[in-house]
Design a protein around this motif. Sequence first.
Motif, PDB file in Angstrom:
ATOM      1  N   ASP A 239      40.678  41.553  20.239  1.00 21.98           N
ATOM      2  CA  ASP A 239      41.620  41.823  21.518  1.00 21.98           C
ATOM      3  C   ASP A 239      41.135  42.765  22.476  1.00 21.98           C
ATOM      4  O   ASP A 239      41.320  42.273  23.712  1.00 21.98           O
ATOM      5  CB  ASP A 239      42.749  42.684  20.798  1.00 21.98           C
ATOM      6  N   ALA A 240      40.166  43.477  22.348  1.00 23.41           N
ATOM      7  CA  ALA A 240      39.512  44.355  23.439  1.00 23.41           C
ATOM      8  C   ALA A 240      38.561  43.525  24.153  1.00 23.41           C
ATOM      9  O   ALA A 240      38.337  43.612  25.302  1.00 23.41           O
ATOM     10  CB  ALA A 240      38.633  45.428  22.699  1.00 23.41           C
ATOM     11  N   ALA A 241      37.930  42.450  23.390  1.00 21.03           N
ATOM     12  CA  ALA A 241      36.980  41.383  24.326  1.00 21.03           C
ATOM     13  C   ALA A 241      37.655  40.734  25.290  1.00 21.03           C
ATOM     14  O   ALA A 241      37.326  40.361  26.260  1.00 21.03           O
ATOM     15  CB  ALA A 241      36.155  40.507  23.353  1.00 21.03           C
ATOM     16  N   ARG A 242      39.162  40.294  24.658  1.00 19.96           N
ATOM     17  CA  ARG A 242      39.751  39.465  25.697  1.00 19.96           C
ATOM     18  C   ARG A 242      40.317  40.364  26.874  1.00 19.96           C
ATOM     19  O   ARG A 242      40.409  39.830  27.831  1.00 19.96           O
ATOM     20  CB  ARG A 242      41.117  38.785  25.028  1.00 19.96           C
ATOM     21  N   ASP A 243      40.750  41.536  26.571  1.00 18.78           N
ATOM     22  CA  ASP A 243      41.323  42.460  27.595  1.00 18.78           C
ATOM     23  C   ASP A 243      40.064  42.683  28.575  1.00 18.78           C
ATOM     24  O   ASP A 243      40.256  42.668  29.908  1.00 18.78           O
ATOM     25  CB  ASP A 243      41.723  43.700  26.829  1.00 18.78           C
ATOM     26  N   TYR A 244      38.877  42.838  28.062  1.00 19.40           N
ATOM     27  CA  TYR A 244      37.692  43.204  28.957  1.00 19.40           C
ATOM     28  C   TYR A 244      37.339  41.954  29.734  1.00 19.40           C
ATOM     29  O   TYR A 244      37.047  42.198  30.979  1.00 19.40           O
ATOM     30  CB  TYR A 244      36.529  43.378  28.126  1.00 19.40           C
ATOM     31  N   ARG A 245      37.670  40.812  29.112  1.00 16.42           N
ATOM     32  CA  ARG A 245      37.410  39.587  30.094  1.00 16.42           C
ATOM     33  C   ARG A 245      38.349  39.107  31.098  1.00 16.42           C
ATOM     34  O   ARG A 245      37.995  39.027  32.261  1.00 16.42           O
ATOM     35  CB  ARG A 245      37.193  38.352  29.087  1.00 16.42           C
ATOM     36  N   GLY A 246      39.534  39.583  30.636  1.00 15.35           N
ATOM     37  CA  GLY A 246      40.472  39.454  31.705  1.00 15.35           C
ATOM     38  C   GLY A 246      40.348  40.538  32.740  1.00 15.35           C
ATOM     39  O   GLY A 246      40.570  40.082  34.136  1.00 15.35           O
ATOM     40  N   ALA A 247      40.285  41.592  32.758  1.00 21.49           N
ATOM     41  CA  ALA A 247      40.102  42.692  33.628  1.00 21.49           C
ATOM     42  C   ALA A 247      38.815  42.730  34.407  1.00 21.49           C
ATOM     43  O   ALA A 247      38.938  42.742  35.640  1.00 21.49           O
ATOM     44  CB  ALA A 247      39.951  44.338  32.766  1.00 21.49           C
ATOM     45  N   ASP A 248      37.804  41.891  33.480  1.00 27.41           N
ATOM     46  CA  ASP A 248      36.434  41.783  34.500  1.00 27.41           C
ATOM     47  C   ASP A 248      36.851  40.781  35.436  1.00 27.41           C
ATOM     48  O   ASP A 248      36.497  40.682  36.689  1.00 27.41           O
ATOM     49  CB  ASP A 248      35.778  41.248  33.514  1.00 27.41           C
ATOM     50  N   ALA A 249      37.610  39.607  35.230  1.00 29.47           N
ATOM     51  CA  ALA A 249      37.940  38.478  35.907  1.00 29.47           C
ATOM     52  C   ALA A 249      38.911  39.218  37.127  1.00 29.47           C
ATOM     53  O   ALA A 249      38.777  38.658  38.510  1.00 29.47           O
ATOM     54  CB  ALA A 249      38.759  37.386  35.483  1.00 29.47           C
ATOM     55  N   VAL A 250      39.906  40.022  36.771  1.00 25.47           N
ATOM     56  CA  VAL A 250      40.731  40.617  38.024  1.00 25.47           C
ATOM     57  C   VAL A 250      39.929  41.397  38.782  1.00 25.47           C
ATOM     58  O   VAL A 250      40.207  41.394  40.247  1.00 25.47           O
ATOM     59  CB  VAL A 250      41.766  41.284  37.194  1.00 25.47           C
ATOM     60  N   LEU A 251      39.058  42.365  38.431  1.00 24.55           N
ATOM     61  CA  LEU A 251      38.288  43.143  39.130  1.00 24.55           C
ATOM     62  C   LEU A 251      37.376  42.419  40.205  1.00 24.55           C
ATOM     63  O   LEU A 251      37.032  42.726  41.309  1.00 24.55           O
ATOM     64  CB  LEU A 251      37.335  44.258  38.155  1.00 24.55           C
ATOM     65  N   ARG A 252      36.754  41.167  39.496  1.00 22.65           N
ATOM     66  CA  ARG A 252      35.734  40.496  40.322  1.00 22.65           C
ATOM     67  C   ARG A 252      36.527  39.494  41.410  1.00 22.65           C
ATOM     68  O   ARG A 252      35.936  39.711  42.508  1.00 22.65           O
ATOM     69  CB  ARG A 252      35.007  39.357  39.240  1.00 22.65           C
ATOM     70  N   TRP A 253      37.492  39.004  41.231  1.00 26.94           N
ATOM     71  CA  TRP A 253      38.261  38.237  42.477  1.00 26.94           C
ATOM     72  C   TRP A 253      38.810  39.513  43.308  1.00 26.94           C
ATOM     73  O   TRP A 253      38.911  39.006  44.495  1.00 26.94           O
ATOM     74  CB  TRP A 253      39.274  37.559  41.943  1.00 26.94           C
TER      75      TRP A 253
END
Length: 487
Positions: free
Chosen positions: A146-160
Motif C-alpha cells: 500500500d505504501a509503494a502504491r501511495d509512493y508511486r501515485g504521489a511521485d506521479a502527481v509531484l512529477r506532473w
Amino acid sequence: MPLIWILAILALLGGVAYWLARRRAMSSGGGDARVLHSLPNYYGVHGALLALAPALLILALWLLTQPMLLYRSVAADIPLLTISAFGTVDLVMSDVRRVAEGLDVAVGAGLLTSQQMTSAGPTEIEAALDEIGVALGSQLTPPVLDAARDYRGADAVLRWGMIAVVVAAALIGGAIAVYRTDRDFRARNIVERSILVLLAAAATVAILTTLGIVLSMLFETMNFFSQYPAHEFFFGTTWSPSFSGRGGLSELGIIPLLWGTLYISLIALLVAVPIGLFAAIYLSEYAGPKLRSFAKPLIEVLAGIPTIVYGLFALITVGPMLRDVIAQPLGLGNSASSVMTAGLVMGIMLIPFVSSLSDDIINAVPQAMRDGSLGLGSTQSETIRRVVIPAALPGIVGAILLAASRAIGETMIVVLGAGAAARLDLNPFEAMTTVTVKIVSQLTGDTDFASPETLVAFALGLTLFVITLGLNVLALYIVRTYREQYE
C-alpha cells in the motif's frame, strides 16, 4: 515524463524566446541593427536566459526537495508495527521504493495491467517483481505494498506538477523578456552581468563542494572521537577492528596504515621519479621533433590506463614474478602480494605524471640560457646539469610532490598488489595495506554508521586529506617561492 524530455522542452522554449526577442528588437529598430543599443543577438540571448534560468533553477530545487517530500508523506502513513518488524523506517522505505520502481517496470513490460497494479495482492506483485529481478529485503506485506502504491501515485502527481510549474516559469520568463525588448533596452549589459553571475556561481559551487566534503568528514570524525580515544587512534600500533560489542574489542591505531601508505608511496616514487625525470630530459633536450611527437603521447598513454588494470597487472604478472625470482630464493617471503609489487606498479603508473610535468617545465626554460652556456664552452650535458635543471628545479619538485599525493591516494593497485594486512614491517616483500584500502573495507558490506568501526573510515579519510593537502600546499609554495621569472 523522463528528465531528458523536460530539458528538451525547455531548450525548445529557450530557442523560441531567443527568436522572438531578437525579432522584436529588429522590428523596433525598423530592421536597422545600427539604431539598437545592443547587437541583435544580445536581445535573443536575453530572451533565452530569462526563459531558461528561472525554469532550470526551479527544476533543480524541485528535484532536490521531491525525494524528501515523498519520504515524509509516505513514511507518515506506514503502521508502527511494520516499522518495528523491519527495525527502522529507512529499511521500510528502501523496500517501498524498490516495489514502486518495480511496479513501473512490470507495467511497462506487460507483466501487470494498470488494474492489477492497483488491486493485486502481495503474492501476485511479488511474483511479478521476482520475474523482473527486483530483490526485496523481506517478504512483501500489505502495508508495504500500500505504501509503494501511495509512493508511486504521489511521485506521479509531484512529477506532473513539476513539469507544469517549470514550463509555466519558462513561458512567463520568455514572455517578460519579449515584452521588455525594444530598441533602447540595454540587453548587452544584462547578458554580460548574467554571464558574470554564472561564472561566479560556478566558482562558488566548486568552493562549496570542497567545503561540504571537508565538513561532512569533520562532523563524522568528531562523532568517531566521541566514541574512541584520539590518542589511541593516532598513536596506536595495532589495527584490529571488531564488529562485536560496538567497538569494545576494537583496536584502531592508524600507525600501521600510515606506515604501509608511506612505504608503498616511497617505492613508487623511487621508480617514477628517476625514470620520469630522465625521460623528460631526453625528450626536451636530446630527442628530435619526430621522436618527441611519437614518444611523448606514448608515455602519456600510461596515465589513461584505469588503475584496476594496473592492479590486475600487479596481481597476475608482477607479484608472482617477484615472489618466484627474488622473494622465495632469498627467503624474504612467499606471498605474491607485497609492498614491492604495489610500489613497482604504482611507480609505472606515476611515470607520465612526473615526465609530462617535468618536460613542460624544462621546455619553459628560455633558450637564451642554453645558448649562453654553450657559448661559454659548456657541453650539452653540462648545460643541462648546471643551467637547465637548476632553473627548472622548483617546478620539478612540485611535480614530484603532486605525484606523491597521487600515490598516497591510490586504492585499487594496493588492494590487488599489496594485500590487506596492517602491519609494521621493513620487509618490502611482505603484504601490507594503506589508509585508502581500509577506508573501503570499513564502508563495505552491512555497516552501522553509529559504530566506531564504521566511523573510523571518516577519521582515516580526514587524516589522508590533511596529508595530501599539505603536500599540495608545499608543492605550490616551492613553485611560487623559488621559480625563476624570465623576460
